[in-house]
Design a protein around this motif. Structure first.
Motif, PDB file in Angstrom:
ATOM      1  N   LEU A 154       0.828  -1.202   0.000  1.00 57.77           N
ATOM      2  CA  LEU A 154       0.000   0.000   0.000  1.00 57.77           C
ATOM      3  C   LEU A 154       0.865   1.256   0.000  1.00 57.77           C
ATOM      4  N   VAL A 155       1.899   1.275   0.812  1.00 56.79           N
ATOM      5  CA  VAL A 155       2.799   2.426   0.871  1.00 56.79           C
ATOM      6  C   VAL A 155       3.549   2.579  -0.455  1.00 56.79           C
ATOM      7  N   ARG A 156       3.997   1.465  -1.015  1.00 53.13           N
ATOM      8  CA  ARG A 156       4.707   1.509  -2.296  1.00 53.13           C
ATOM      9  C   ARG A 156       3.796   2.055  -3.391  1.00 53.13           C
ATOM     10  N   LEU A 157       2.534   1.639  -3.376  1.00 51.86           N
ATOM     11  CA  LEU A 157       1.591   2.130  -4.374  1.00 51.86           C
ATOM     12  C   LEU A 157       1.350   3.625  -4.202  1.00 51.86           C
ATOM     13  N   ALA A 158       1.155   4.087  -2.980  1.00 50.80           N
ATOM     14  CA  ALA A 158       0.927   5.513  -2.725  1.00 50.80           C
ATOM     15  C   ALA A 158       2.112   6.342  -3.219  1.00 50.80           C
ATOM     16  N   ALA A 159       3.328   5.863  -2.948  1.00 46.57           N
ATOM     17  CA  ALA A 159       4.532   6.573  -3.389  1.00 46.57           C
ATOM     18  C   ALA A 159       4.633   6.568  -4.910  1.00 46.57           C
ATOM     19  N   ALA A 160       4.335   5.436  -5.523  1.00 41.56           N
ATOM     20  CA  ALA A 160       4.429   5.329  -6.985  1.00 41.56           C
ATOM     21  C   ALA A 160       3.392   6.222  -7.669  1.00 41.56           C
ATOM     22  N   MET A 161       2.155   6.214  -7.175  1.00 40.08           N
ATOM     23  CA  MET A 161       1.119   7.064  -7.761  1.00 40.08           C
ATOM     24  C   MET A 161       1.474   8.540  -7.619  1.00 40.08           C
ATOM     25  N   THR A 162       2.068   8.894  -6.483  1.00 42.30           N
ATOM     26  CA  THR A 162       2.503  10.271  -6.272  1.00 42.30           C
ATOM     27  C   THR A 162       3.619  10.642  -7.244  1.00 42.30           C
ATOM     28  N   LEU A 163       4.575   9.744  -7.439  1.00 45.79           N
ATOM     29  CA  LEU A 163       5.682  10.002  -8.358  1.00 45.79           C
ATOM     30  C   LEU A 163       5.196  10.163  -9.793  1.00 45.79           C
ATOM     31  N   VAL A 164       4.287   9.306 -10.210  1.00 47.88           N
ATOM     32  CA  VAL A 164       3.762   9.399 -11.581  1.00 47.88           C
ATOM     33  C   VAL A 164       3.062  10.735 -11.783  1.00 47.88           C
TER      34      VAL A 164
END
Length: 368
Positions: free
Chosen positions: A216-226
Motif C-alpha cells: 500500500l505504501v509503495r503504491l501511494a509513493a508510486a502514484m505520487t511520483l507518476v
C-alpha cells in the motif's frame, strides 16, 4: 458543546432545498451515541449544504460547529467529519458548474444571474477560508491514538495548500515516526499534493518504493511520483501500479478504506498512468495482458487508459488520424478480442465513442 447554534438565524439562510432550519438538529445528531443517527445526519448534510459538490450560504455557518465536533473526544466518527470538511474545501458554485445546461440559456446574460454566480463564489471563498481555519485541529490529530483520524487528517490538510510551507515539515516528521501502513500511505499522498514537483521531492518519494515497505505504501509513493514526474517518472515507480493492476488482492481492501480512493484500486492505478503521456507506451503491453484477468468493471478502466495512452488523449475523429501504428493496432485488437471487455456494452460504446472509434464489437473488428 455546540453552544451558539440557536444564535444563528438558520431560517434566513438557504441550502439546496430551501431554508436551512434543519441544519442545527443535523449537527447535533453528529454527536449522537447512536450510529444510524450519525450516519443519517451526515448523509443529509452531504445532500443539503453540500449538494452534488456545491455549497451554499448556510454551509459557511455550519463549518465552525463541524470543527468543534471534529476535536471533541466524546464524538464518534470524527474521521468522517474530517473527510466531509475536505469535500467542502474542494467545492464549487452550482450555477458556474451548471450554466451550460439548456434551461439556463435564457438566463446567462441577465444581470441577476451573474450577480448570483458572484454571490456563490463569495460563499466558496468563505467556505475555503473557514475550513483552513481548522489547520491546527487537523495537525493535532496526526498524533491521535485513533488511526482513522490519523488517516483522515492528511487528507484534509492536502486542501490547505496556502499554508502548506508551514506544516509540511511536521507531516514529514509524522511520516518518519508512523508505523501504520494506511496512515503512511495517506501522509505520502498528502505530501504529493502539497510539495512542488522538484528533484528533491521526487527523491523523497523514491525511498518509499523499497520492498521493505508494504504494498500500500509503495503504491501511494508510486502514484505520487507518476503524478509529479509525469513522462520523467522512473521505471521502478511505473512498475508498481502495473504490479497492483495485475495482482490487486494485497492492497484492495486497505486502499478502499483510504479517503483518497476515488474508485477501486485498479481504476485509480489506471488513472494515474495517464500522467505518463508519451512515455506511456511502455506500460501498454502489461495493460493489454491484464485485460485477460480483470473483471468487466476494471476492464473499462483499463480500456480507457489504453486508448488515452495509445492516442495521446485525442479523439480520432477530431484531432488526429488513425496511423495504424503497432501500438494503436495492438490496443484496438485487444479491445475487440477479449469477451470480458464487452461485459458492459453500453459503457464500452460510450467510451469508444469518446475516442471517435466504432462503438460495436463487430464494427471495431471491421475497422481493423
Amino acid at each position: 458543546m455546540l453552544e451558539g447554534l440557536e444564535v444563528i438565524n438558520w431560517h434566513e439562510l438557504e441550502h439546496a432545498y430551501g431554508m436551512a432550519d434543519d441544519v442545527p438538529e443535523l449537527l447535533r445528531s453528529l454527536a449522537s451515541a447512536d450510529a444510524p443517527s450519525r450516519q443519517d445526519a451526515l448523509s443529509k448534510l452531504y445532500s443539503n449544504i453540500y449538494h452534488q459538490g456545491t455549497v451554499f450560504e448556510a454551509t459557511v455557518y455550519a463549518i465552525p460547529f463541524l470543527l468543534e465536533l471534529s476535536q471533541t473526544e466524546a464524538v464518534q466518527d470524527r474521521d468522517k467529519i474530517l473527510i466531509y470538511l475536505a469535500h467542502l474545501a474542494r467545492s464549487h458554485s452550482y450555477l458556474e458548474e451548471h450554466q451550460n445546461l439548456l434551461f439556463y440559456n435564457d438566463e446567462l446574460d441577465k444581470p441577476e444571474f451573474q450577480v448570483q454566480i458572484q454571490h456563490e463564489m463569495i460563499w466558496i471563498r468563505r467556505v475555503n477560508r473557514a475550513v483552513r481555519s481548522g489547520i491546527n485541529v487537523y495537525l493535532s490529530l496526526l498524533k491521535h491514538n485513533d488511526s482513522k483520524l490519523r488517516i483522515a487528517a492528511p487528507y484534509i490538510l492536502a486542501y490547505c495548500q496556502r499554508q502548506a510551507s508551514e506544516f509540511i515539515p511536521y507531516l514529514k516528521h509524522c511520516l518518519a515516526q508512523e508505523r501504520s501502513s494506511q496512515v503512511r500511505a495517506s501522509l505520502i499522498l498528502s505530501l504529493g499534493f502539497l510539495e512542488p514537483p522538484q528533484l528533491a521531492n521526487i527523491e523523497l518519494f523514491m525511498q518509499f518504493l523499497s520492498s521493505e515497505e508494504s504494498d500500500l505504501v509503495r503504491l501511494a509513493a508510486a502514484m505520487t511520483l507518476v503524478r509529479l514526474a509525469k513522462d520523467k517518472t522512473p521505471l521502478e515507480a511505473i512498475a508498481i501500479p502495473i504490479e497492483i493492476i495485475e495482482h490487486p488482492i494485497s492492497v484492495k481492501e486497505a486502499y478502499a478504506r483510504l479517503p483518497w480512493a476515488n474508485s477501486d484500486v485498479i481504476s485509480d492505478a489506471c488513472a494515474c498512468l495517464c500522467y505518463l503521456g508519451a512515455t506511456g507506451n511502455v506500460v501498454i503491453p502489461a495493460l493489454i495482458n491484464a485485460l485477460k484477468t480483470v473483471d468487466g468493471y476494471s476492464a473499462l478502466s483499463l480500456v480507457r487508459t489504453l486508448l488515452y495512452l495509445a492516442f495521446n488523449g485525442h479523439k480520432l475523429a477530431d484531432t488526429i488520424e488513425y496511423k495504424n501504428t503497432s501500438v494503436q493496432k495492438s490496443v484496438i485488437e485487444a479491445i475487440a478480442s477479449y469477451d470480458r471487455v464487452w461485459q458492459f456494452n453500453s459503457n464500452m460504446a460510450h467510451l469508444l465513442r469518446s475516442f471517435g472509434l466504432p462503438q460495436e464489437r463487430n464494427q471495431l473488428q471491421a475497422f481493423l
